[in-house]
Enzyme design. Sequence first.
Site: not given
Ligand SMILES: [Zn+2]
Length: 383
Positions: A91, A265, A303, A305, A308, A334
């Site tokens: 930015d 964003d 999920c 990730c 998880c 996550h």
């Molecule tokens: Zn997750």
Amino acid sequence: MSEHFTVTATDGAARAGVLHTAHGAVPTPAFMPVGTKGTVKGVGPEELRALGATIVLGNTYHLSFRPGADVVAELGGLHAFMGWDGPILTDSGGFQVFSLRHTLEAVDDDGVTFRSVYDGDLARLTPELAAKIQASLGSDIAMCLDVCPPADVPRAELKEAARLTTTWATRHRAAPRTPGQLVFGIAQGGTDPALRRRSIEEIAELDFDGNALGGLSVGEDRATLFETVGWAAPLLPAGKPRYFMGIGDPEGILEVIERGIDMFDCVLPTRLGRTGTAITRDGRLNLKNARFTRDPRPLDATCDCPACSRFSRAYIRHLVKENELLGLRLLSLHNLRYLLDLTAGARAAIESGRLALFKAEVVDRLAQQPAAPETETETAWSR
Ligand SMILES: [Zn+2]
């Protein structure tokens, strides 16, 4: 179409595309995790890559004070400095200057004078300086210095902000850039139809590599925000990427994608992570809540990730309660994965012409959850 951006599919006003930068391609729509001080808080570059991030955002304001753009340049630029070899958008620093309103000293046609949040010293930002700092950082996409007022200012102030934004954009356009760097313009004008329309026309006229809607998500109500994006986004040049500055909640992301936005964003995923909150397809989970003490389930059963795939809600709650760094990190990983996955899902839905259905399924499922106190609207001001 521009040589840097290709729209590959459309579904209503929504678009899927590819943005080509000096450090690689960015499939759009794209969610950009925010690395304010040259780090997406608590998450390493390899982890970001594994989560599906293709571009990250760095903040000119913070990096120019600490460690200083000259230091970053000396160490090879922001990519080398932070160990991320993918695309980076910086930015202009203007958003921080204007959102930290108590630090503003003076705004004139040439630039803005303010006090640094780090030491209170007087500092100055001009379009040329914002361009120079971003050239030193070596980002793939540099943003114009703009004037971003909050939502509740009088119309005269909104008008003046849009006027200065065009003046500064004209100068920023002429300033040197680092080789291969793209420069995006920013339209202002709040939710005022005439001012916003004129600002978009003036910025589009300057023929930047991409264009952003700034000055939204700054405190106006959500209905007005999305209504404005609905008519303003299609006014931005169709052959160039459209960036909505500062939105990161699941519904908000889908609302702006549906209206033709390609990039966005927000600090929300990592900020919520650090306050013990998980974003899931069933709404937000505040892990500080006692109901998770013996909950053996993952944050989100669908999920994949790092949180998880290995840990229970009970364990993550324990880590959060004990202020263990791993707990905050797992939640950030996550949350980023969820939003990146959501955005990728929206992209796939656009490609197969079923975005409306995809959105309805996500939003309906979120709406089935009882409103929790932690579902307050986050705005760009909390960056
Ligand atoms: Zn997750």
